[in-house]
Each structure stands twice: as C-alpha cells, then as structure tokens.
Design a protein around this motif. Sequence first.
Motif, PDB file in Angstrom:
ATOM      1  N   GLN A  57      32.440 -78.481  11.702  1.00  0.00           N
ATOM      2  CA  GLN A  57      31.663 -78.261  10.477  1.00  0.00           C
ATOM      3  C   GLN A  57      30.205 -78.611  10.739  1.00  0.00           C
ATOM      4  O   GLN A  57      29.903 -79.531  11.500  1.00  0.00           O
ATOM      5  CB  GLN A  57      32.194 -79.112   9.318  1.00  0.00           C
ATOM      6  N   GLN A  58      29.319 -77.871  10.086  1.00  0.00           N
ATOM      7  CA  GLN A  58      27.888 -78.135  10.206  1.00  0.00           C
ATOM      8  C   GLN A  58      27.240 -78.025   8.831  1.00  0.00           C
ATOM      9  O   GLN A  58      27.636 -77.191   8.011  1.00  0.00           O
ATOM     10  CB  GLN A  58      27.226 -77.145  11.172  1.00  0.00           C
ATOM     11  N   ASP A  59      26.243 -78.875   8.582  1.00  0.00           N
ATOM     12  CA  ASP A  59      25.502 -78.836   7.327  1.00  0.00           C
ATOM     13  C   ASP A  59      24.289 -77.923   7.467  1.00  0.00           C
ATOM     14  O   ASP A  59      23.587 -77.947   8.480  1.00  0.00           O
ATOM     15  CB  ASP A  59      25.032 -80.238   6.931  1.00  0.00           C
ATOM     16  N   SER A 128      47.227 -63.387  10.806  1.00  0.00           N
ATOM     17  CA  SER A 128      47.322 -64.830  11.023  1.00  0.00           C
ATOM     18  C   SER A 128      45.936 -65.413  11.298  1.00  0.00           C
ATOM     19  O   SER A 128      45.129 -64.807  12.011  1.00  0.00           O
ATOM     20  CB  SER A 128      48.246 -65.147  12.203  1.00  0.00           C
ATOM     21  N   ILE A 129      45.693 -66.593  10.740  1.00  0.00           N
ATOM     22  CA  ILE A 129      44.422 -67.278  10.939  1.00  0.00           C
ATOM     23  C   ILE A 129      44.552 -68.166  12.175  1.00  0.00           C
ATOM     24  O   ILE A 129      45.352 -69.099  12.197  1.00  0.00           O
ATOM     25  CB  ILE A 129      44.044 -68.113   9.714  1.00  0.00           C
ATOM     26  N   LEU A 130      43.752 -67.877  13.203  1.00  0.00           N
ATOM     27  CA  LEU A 130      43.859 -68.594  14.464  1.00  0.00           C
ATOM     28  C   LEU A 130      42.927 -69.794  14.529  1.00  0.00           C
ATOM     29  O   LEU A 130      43.254 -70.806  15.128  1.00  0.00           O
ATOM     30  CB  LEU A 130      43.573 -67.640  15.621  1.00  0.00           C
ATOM     31  N   PHE A 131      41.737 -69.669  13.945  1.00  0.00           N
ATOM     32  CA  PHE A 131      40.801 -70.797  13.948  1.00  0.00           C
ATOM     33  C   PHE A 131      39.893 -70.690  12.732  1.00  0.00           C
ATOM     34  O   PHE A 131      39.796 -69.637  12.092  1.00  0.00           O
ATOM     35  CB  PHE A 131      39.966 -70.830  15.241  1.00  0.00           C
ATOM     36  N   GLU A 132      39.235 -71.811  12.427  1.00  0.00           N
ATOM     37  CA  GLU A 132      38.322 -71.859  11.293  1.00  0.00           C
ATOM     38  C   GLU A 132      37.089 -72.687  11.639  1.00  0.00           C
ATOM     39  O   GLU A 132      37.160 -73.642  12.415  1.00  0.00           O
ATOM     40  CB  GLU A 132      38.981 -72.477  10.062  1.00  0.00           C
ATOM     41  N   TYR A 133      35.974 -72.264  11.048  1.00  0.00           N
ATOM     42  CA  TYR A 133      34.711 -73.008  11.170  1.00  0.00           C
ATOM     43  C   TYR A 133      34.178 -73.223   9.763  1.00  0.00           C
ATOM     44  O   TYR A 133      34.140 -72.285   8.953  1.00  0.00           O
ATOM     45  CB  TYR A 133      33.714 -72.212  12.004  1.00  0.00           C
ATOM     46  N   ASN A 134      33.776 -74.453   9.435  1.00  0.00           N
ATOM     47  CA  ASN A 134      33.265 -74.777   8.103  1.00  0.00           C
ATOM     48  C   ASN A 134      31.751 -74.960   8.136  1.00  0.00           C
ATOM     49  O   ASN A 134      31.225 -75.678   8.998  1.00  0.00           O
ATOM     50  CB  ASN A 134      33.903 -76.062   7.568  1.00  0.00           C
ATOM     51  N   ALA A 135      31.083 -74.324   7.189  1.00  0.00           N
ATOM     52  CA  ALA A 135      29.635 -74.493   7.007  1.00  0.00           C
ATOM     53  C   ALA A 135      29.414 -75.096   5.618  1.00  0.00           C
ATOM     54  O   ALA A 135      29.820 -74.513   4.617  1.00  0.00           O
ATOM     55  CB  ALA A 135      28.917 -73.157   7.138  1.00  0.00           C
TER      56      ALA A 135
END
Length: 411
Positions: A57-59, A128-135
């Motif tokens: 995750q990044q701000d 299918s969801i393999l990976f996630e990135y949060n912003a």
Amino acid sequence: GQYPSQGSQGGQGSQGDQGGQGGRYPNQGSQGGRGDQGGQGERYPYQPDNNPTSMGQQDYYVEPGNNVQLVANVVGNMAPGINTVWKRGDGVPINRRHSQQNNILYINNAERADQGIYVCQGVDTTGSILFEYNANLVIAASPRIRLDPQQQIVRPGDSPQIECQIVQGDQPIRIQWSREGSQELPTSVAQNGPILQFRGIAVSDTGRYVCKASNAAGQSEAVAEVIVNDAGDDGGMIEMQQLSSSQGATVDLPCRLAPSDDMKWRKEGGSLPDRATQVRTALRIERVTVEDSGKYICTSQGRMQYVTLMVERLTVNPAKPKISITPSNTSPAIGDFLDVKCEVEGLTGRGLKVSWAKIGQSDMGDNVNGRATLMRIETVKRENEGLYRCTVETRAGTFYEDYTLSVSGSA
C-alpha cells in the motif's frame, strides 16, 4: 512472470483492514468486469473471498482540484492473460472523471469525496484475483499563512510579537519559527504556538524571521521583518514615505508600527477628514480633496510614524488617456473568482505599459496575479480587501486609476 511472496511486503500488515485480502462485491457477479469504472453498480463494501498476494500500500496526497496518478507497482509481475482492474475499497463506483490505463488510475480534478482506498486487482482469464495493490488517496490542502505584522519598528527593551496566521490548509498544521539564515532563535525570543514573542528586545535581534507551516499536503513560508531603533530621544519618531494622489481617488496611508490597542491616526495641525476610516493599521481616505493634503501621524505604544499626503488638483490634460476599470463581479464574496480589467482608451503606438499594484503593500498577495491590463484573483480571501491601482506609463506621462476591493461574506 512471478508473483512476489507475502514476506516481501514488510510493514504492510495493516492492509487487511482496507480490504487488501481480495474478494468480491456481493451480487455483482464475476470480478473480471469493469462496471465500476463506468460509475455503475451497487455500493457494497469489499469482502474477502480468496487469498491473493498483497502488493503493498502507498499513500498519495493531492490538493483539491488537482490531478494525481495512482500507480500500482505490478508491471514487472504481470504474466500473459492477466488484466488489472481498479476498484474503490468501500464499494462506491469510481467517479467518471477518473480513468484507468493498465496499472495506472488517473484522478482528475480531485474532490473530497474521492478520498479513500483504491484497490488495483490482477485478474486472470477465469476471474480469479491473483494479487492486489492498495492506494490510499488523501485529499488535503497545503497551508497558506499570513504574518501580522509583516514589518514593525521597535525600541530596545520592547516586547513585540508576530503572529503566524493560518488562512488555508487542513489540520494538523505544524508551525515552526526560525531566524532567517539560522536554525536557532535569539535567547530573547520564544515561540508560543503561532506567536513569536520577544522579551526585552535588543538591537542584535534586528532581522528577518521565518514562519514555516507544514502538513501532510505540503508547506509554506512567510517572512516578517523586525527593526530595533536605538536612535536615542528620536527613536520613537520615524519618517515614512510620501504619497501622491489625484483628487477624488481613495488612498490608504500605511502604518508599519506594531499593532496595539492604543494605535490611532491624527493629522498634524488639524482634524482627520470625515471620510477617513482606519482599516486594520492603515488610514483610508475616500474621495480625497486638495485640502486633505498634509502630514498624518500614526501612533502606537508611544512611537510615531509620519506619512505625508500630497493631493494633486484635477486638471484637464488632453494627453491623458481614459482608464476604465471593470470587475467581473461587483460584489465578490470569500471564495469567489474575480477578474478586474484595466482598459485604456485614447492612446496608440508603442511605449505603453500597464501594471497593477496594491496601495500600501509591497505585493498584492500570493493568490493575486496582475499581468498587464488584467488582475486575477483565483479564490478571493478577506485579506485581498484594499485599494488597487492600475498604472499606465506612456511617453507623455504616467496615469492611473484606482479600484477598491470590498469582500462580502465571512471566512
């Protein structure tokens, strides 16, 4: 391609609170669709379903009205057949102002409602969801400050102060005072919140002092000058500039002494004109006449400052151009947009120069742009009030027209 292991995301353990474990929105079918990008669909909170790899995750910080790109650092881990899809972590559809291009989500003209967690998902051909990135998008206004007073003249032993006033910006805002060219303050100076307080000021304390205000969105600085005058018996008497005006105009006589409860204006050898009012520390005289010429005295805490006003008798000048000032809004309020045009008629040829200035101040303010005939204020503030002058310089002489800006509404 390869997917990074969960262990490489050190310090990202809090992602689970933001829906970082992957899943689906109830009753919305396959995860492979892009319906949310078009602003359609129901508003359901994100619910974990499987256990995709977390990409961290990044701000991201952006000011209201500005643009920012949310970039998911996943390109190096993409395998054939994997698409990226951006969603909001709270299930609210992404506004149509914004657009996605591969792993980048373009946030345009950011608003407060855009704030929150955005999830970039890597989806394979089966959905299918393999990976996630949060912003984490934070909408925050950086500080804007004003110093009161910007300049003051004091005597040794006085205890003046300077206030660093926040006129814009999201809290929490940190204020830090320093002396220009040094990280340390003199021993006679102490910071008390936004106030810089001098105790028994000395001549060596003369100088420029910097207020720095910062928050998560950015920072701004402003400089105030303190002059310690040790000229003996005449130390409280300060001769100031001379001002000239044509009759019928409105003038502001500046006073650079430190503000105080006993500050007042008087006219040497007579009384103040009945059209005179005190605006903060300045004396404003409307519709000046030749009889208003003379020496005006500002007093504060036992000190005096002279301002000499010379009002010129209005005479017909065949070479004088016609100067018209036209504001886009005759009654601007705080927060409004304002254009003021200075139009010149009766002059042709080269050698014509038009400029704007604020009477009694060295500059017009951070939010005021004066370019040739146009003065523009993007967002009107209370401190924009005052007398502005459009000056027309020609080979035949210099002419001007004044414009008084009054701001309505409350801050």
